[in-house]
Scaffold this motif. Structure first.
Motif, mmCIF file in Angstrom:
data_model
loop_
_atom_site.group_PDB
_atom_site.id
_atom_site.type_symbol
_atom_site.label_atom_id
_atom_site.label_comp_id
_atom_site.label_asym_id
_atom_site.label_seq_id
_atom_site.Cartn_x
_atom_site.Cartn_y
_atom_site.Cartn_z
ATOM 1 N N TRP A 168 0.722 -1.091 0.059
ATOM 2 C CA TRP A 168 -0.116 -0.057 0.031
ATOM 3 C C TRP A 168 1.070 1.066 0.066
ATOM 4 N N LEU A 169 1.934 1.172 0.901
ATOM 5 C CA LEU A 169 2.822 2.239 0.938
ATOM 6 C C LEU A 169 3.584 2.419 -0.342
ATOM 7 N N ALA A 170 3.786 1.291 -0.930
ATOM 8 C CA ALA A 170 4.539 1.696 -2.300
ATOM 9 C C ALA A 170 3.983 2.409 -3.417
ATOM 10 N N PHE A 171 2.688 2.409 -3.299
ATOM 11 C CA PHE A 171 1.821 2.806 -4.519
ATOM 12 C C PHE A 171 1.038 4.171 -4.083
ATOM 13 N N ASN A 172 1.108 4.570 -2.688
ATOM 14 C CA ASN A 172 0.159 5.546 -2.132
ATOM 15 C C ASN A 172 0.820 6.743 -1.822
ATOM 16 N N LEU A 173 2.498 6.752 -1.748
ATOM 17 C CA LEU A 173 3.134 7.843 -1.352
ATOM 18 C C LEU A 173 3.813 8.494 -2.426
ATOM 19 N N ARG A 174 3.903 9.642 -2.515
ATOM 20 C CA ARG A 174 4.708 10.627 -3.285
ATOM 21 C C ARG A 174 5.778 11.135 -2.861
ATOM 22 N N ARG A 175 5.756 12.135 -1.794
ATOM 23 C CA ARG A 175 6.881 12.679 -1.211
ATOM 24 C C ARG A 175 7.894 11.915 -0.508
ATOM 25 N N LEU A 176 8.900 12.246 -0.735
ATOM 26 C CA LEU A 176 10.369 11.643 -0.338
ATOM 27 C C LEU A 176 10.345 11.536 1.150
ATOM 28 N N SER A 177 9.850 12.608 1.944
ATOM 29 C CA SER A 177 9.973 12.258 3.432
ATOM 30 C C SER A 177 9.128 11.216 4.088
ATOM 31 N N HIS A 178 7.722 11.121 3.333
ATOM 32 C CA HIS A 178 7.170 10.209 3.468
ATOM 33 C C HIS A 178 7.413 8.664 3.237
ATOM 34 N N LYS A 179 8.097 8.603 2.241
ATOM 35 C CA LYS A 179 8.820 7.394 1.979
ATOM 36 C C LYS A 179 9.931 6.921 2.558
ATOM 37 N N VAL A 180 10.491 8.055 3.284
ATOM 38 C CA VAL A 180 11.473 7.563 4.317
ATOM 39 C C VAL A 180 10.815 7.027 5.484
ATOM 40 N N ALA A 181 9.920 7.902 6.052
ATOM 41 C CA ALA A 181 9.212 7.544 7.055
ATOM 42 C C ALA A 181 8.627 5.955 6.770
ATOM 43 N N ALA A 182 7.890 5.575 5.586
ATOM 44 C CA ALA A 182 7.282 4.345 5.379
ATOM 45 C C ALA A 182 8.464 3.206 5.453
ATOM 46 N N ALA A 183 9.560 3.461 4.654
ATOM 47 C CA ALA A 183 10.688 2.461 4.801
ATOM 48 C C ALA A 183 11.072 1.875 6.172
ATOM 49 N N ALA A 184 11.246 3.150 7.245
ATOM 50 C CA ALA A 184 11.665 2.664 8.622
ATOM 51 C C ALA A 184 10.444 1.618 9.050
ATOM 52 N N VAL A 185 9.372 2.380 8.896
ATOM 53 C CA VAL A 185 8.050 1.296 9.360
ATOM 54 C C VAL A 185 8.134 -0.114 8.621
ATOM 55 N N MET A 186 8.322 -0.240 7.245
ATOM 56 C CA MET A 186 8.586 -1.306 6.689
ATOM 57 C C MET A 186 9.790 -2.301 7.235
ATOM 58 N N GLY A 187 10.677 -1.485 7.642
ATOM 59 C CA GLY A 187 12.281 -2.013 7.924
ATOM 60 C C GLY A 187 11.750 -2.724 9.408
ATOM 61 N N VAL A 188 10.975 -1.902 10.329
ATOM 62 C CA VAL A 188 10.548 -2.380 11.673
ATOM 63 C C VAL A 188 9.602 -3.754 11.258
ATOM 64 N N ALA A 189 8.902 -3.831 10.571
ATOM 65 C CA ALA A 189 7.876 -4.922 10.258
ATOM 66 C C ALA A 189 8.658 -5.884 9.680
#
Length: 257
Positions: A168-189
């Motif tokens: 979901w995050l991969a296809f619904n985020l556009r801003r780089l700052s959001h992607k960085v935060a999402a990548a951190a969440v994915m890493g934790v998961a």
């Protein structure tokens, strides 16, 4: 050192340095995969399969598999551990293929779709678990594994949930700052799924390790995997943000200017 006894329950320990590296590589792989995901569909609405492949390697090969393998190397027992090469390679290929198919189903064909997302999440979650436990069975050591099925089930649930969030995050985020935060969440998961999955196994001492001519091991393998994975990510990022695979994105910018 106290001699080991056959049937003895072995107590694991973790190298905290490698645990930290496992999260870092998962974060980096997830971030590059998120960047790739935004470029998977061209201006003509058709998938750019080269970008899909790059995203699959970044997410499956680096963000998931490399994290899992470094996490396995962080796992220490009072017996030597090596890894069966064929099973290890198969688990890597499986992680990349499954991630590629899941990304394609979720949003690589034209645009993000809920049915594709659900199918991709289930496929990726189950696939990650298969890859993880395949990696555990690749361990060659003087120990057998006795699994707690309740914890195994929990790890499967975490994997499917994490896969759904990642897609979901991969296809619904556009801003780089959001992607960085999402990548951190994915890493934790991803890390949570791995270490929960590892805790499902009780290691029981056996008489001798099975003979395995095709096994690898070593004290510096974790750093080697981290360095290699990092180099691959840098190359993927360079290719994706260059002109060769970024032509669809460039075309979109020209059309909208």
């Amino acid at each position: 050192m106290t001699p080991l006894v056959v049937g003895q329950l072995l107590s694991p320990e973790y190298s905290l340095g490698l645990v930290a590296l496992s999260f870092l590589i998962s974060f980096a792989g997830s971030l590059v995969a998120l960047i790739c995901a935004g470029r998977m569909v061209g201006a003509d609405g058709k998938p750019n399969l080269a970008v899909v492949a790059c995203a699959a390697v970044a997410l499956g090969g680096i963000g998931i598999w490399s994290m899992h393998f470094i996490g396995m190397l962080a796992y220490r027992l009072p017996v030597g551990i090596s890894y069966n090469v064929p099973l290890t390679v198969v688990s890597l290929v499986a992680a990349i293929l499954i991630s590629g198919i899941a990304l394609y189903l979720a949003g690589g064909r034209s645009k993000f779709s809920k049915p594709g997302w659900l199918a991709g999440s289930l496929l990726a979650g189950v696939g990650v678990c298969v890859m993880h436990y395949m990696g555990m069975f690749a361990m060659n050591m003087r120990a057998s594994m006795d699994f707690d099925l309740n914890i195994v089930g929990l790890s499967v649930a975490i994997a499917i949930t994490a896969a759904g969030a990642a897609l979901w995050l991969a296809f619904n985020l556009r801003r780089l700052s959001h992607k960085v935060a999402a990548a951190a969440v994915m890493g934790v998961a991803v890390c949570t799924m791995h270490y929960v999955g590892m805790s499902a196994a009780n290691m029981i001492c056996i008489a001798a390790a099975p003979a395995d001519a095709l096994a690898i091991g070593g004290n510096y393998m974790g750093l080697s995997v981290f360095g290699t994975a990092g180099a691959v990510l840098i190359f993927i990022y360079w290719v994706i943000t260059g002109t060769s695979l970024d032509a669809p994105a460039a075309a979109r910018r020209v059309r909208t200017s």
